[in-house]
Design a protein around this motif. Structure first.
Motif: not given
Length: 427
Positions: A42-50, A138-146
């Protein structure tokens, strides 16, 4: 219904990851796989599962950040707190472009980890009406927002993650009780949760009446029916049957349904939809499963329809008066060959006329003498149904099959979908 900008999304990576998830038998292994492989996808800096903790309802965080080793169960979020709490309670995807402007954001999580969350995308993991957790990027990579495209992909992925989590939990519970059959029963219930149970009203579909029913056998299988509006005045319907039995067939069915719903957009005909679904299924089908299918588009006012054929049992056309007639068979199953060819039929239902689509669990139902119910008996069951509603027709078929099978063990699921044209029957 998907937006035009989302039509060309590549579901190949999602399908490959879903296949790996289906082969994972351990919960910790599944969580690590999701955290490690979905973040770069998904090209994000972090992933979490709750995941909610039994009793307290607190959300236990399992997370992966950058190149660091994923951490399982290291932090907790109080029940109902944070944007993940909102996603869980509201049962919907939440996208936040700037968390500093959202009062729901649970900043204590960043304080404990030293992480700096800027934007996030949270999706509930839904098992029917129950939310079994939340996945957050969290925090998309190469784009400002999802983006809306990210929302679409994550929503479909969350459904597959939820199915995998429920499957593993059911499996673990069955092992603890030394009851494998219980595992299969729970998996079957999960499959049933994917099937729509509320049928179109006359206000929603003034020209047609639709009813579907799936009677499961003892083992989990891959039978599928679905229907959903594709645009104003037009509905997509599908009946499918995955080869084989068990959890693998059930997951293949869930992936197939996801791909159909993602691919069935305005402007595409049944064969084009099937071509696109088949391309995704055949690309990474290491289990060598396949699915036969009838997929169609019906005008909910006129009863006119066109449907694609994927090696499935031929539907039976039941006039308001006269003898039932089988439609011609056609096409190849999906999931085996990327260049598979599919048939296409067009028809116009007259007032009171019905099209009955079914799986081979109907015609191949066996009695104790190992005789098959067969197409002739199905045709006989369709005789004398003038004035029957779509639901009554489906009930009649199941009643006839059960009367034929009697005490013999059922070998396959029975699935029926009946589309009937409303209106005054001419004398």
């Amino acid at each position: 219904m998907m937006k035009s900008s989302e039509q060309e999304l590549d579901y190949g990576p999602l399908f490959r990851l879903a296949g790996e998830m289906g082969r994972e038998a351990d919960l910790s292994g599944l969580l690590l796989m999701i955290l490690e492989k979905s973040r770069p996808w998904i090209q994000a800096e972090a992933c979490s599962i709750f995941l909610p903790e039994d009793g307290s309802g607190e959300l236990v965080i399992h997370s992966a950040q950058g190149d660091s080793v994923p951490q399982l169960g290291t932090l907790r979020v109080p029940k109902g707190k944070g944007i993940v709490g909102s996603a869980m309670e509201e049962r919907k995807v939440i996208r936040v472009d700037d968390v500093s402007k959202d009062s729901r954001f649970y900043a204590k999580a960043d304080e404990k980890t030293g992480w700096n969350t800027k934007a996030l995308l949270a999706a509930p993991l839904l098992d029917g009406a129950e939310c079994v957790g939340v996945i957050e990027f969290l925090n998309p990579i190469v784009r400002a927002a999802f983006t809306a495209r990210d929302e679409t992909m994550v929503e479909y992925f969350a459904g597959l993650v939820a199915a995998a989590l429920v499957r593993i939990r059911a499996h673990d519970a069955a092992l603890e009780r030394a009851a494998v059959q219980r595992d299969l029963d729970l998996a079957r219930e999960l499959q049933g949760g994917l099937l729509p149970k509320v049928f179109p009203t006359q206000a929603e579909a003034p020209g047609i009446e639709l009813f579907a029913r799936l009677e499961p056998a003892k083992e989990v299988s891959g039978d599928l029916y679905d229907f959903f509006p594709i645009e104003a005045g037009k509905m997509c319907f599908v009946v499918g049957d995955v080869s084989g039995k068990g959890i693998a067939a059930g997951i293949f069915m869930a992936v197939t349904r996801t791909l159909i719903r993602a691919t069935a957009v305005p402007g595409r005909g049944p064969v084009e939809i099937m071509n696109r679904v088949n391309a995704q299924l055949a690309k990474e089908n290491q289990a060598s499963l396949f699915v036969t299918m009838i997929l169609g588009l019906v005008d909910t006012t006129t009863g006119g329809m066109v449907y694609g054929q994927g090696g499935h049992n031929p539907p039976i056309r039941v006039p308001a008066k006269g003898k039932p007639v089988y439609e011609p068979p056609g096409g190849m199953p999906l999931g085996v060959f990327e260049d598979a060819k599919f048939g296409e039929r067009e028809l116009q239902l007259a007032p009171g006329e019905s099209l009955v689509v079914y799986t081979d669990g109907v015609t191949e139902a066996m009695n104790e003498a190992k005789d098959l119910f067969g197409e002739d008996r199905l045709e006989q069951a369709m005789s004398g149904v003038a004035g029957f509603s779509s639901e009554k027709i489906a009930e009649r078929v199941i009643e006839k099959v059960e009367g034929f099978v009697l005490e013999a063990e059922r070998s396959d699921d029975i699935t029926l979908l009946v589309i009937q044209r409303r209106g005054v029957i001419e004398s």
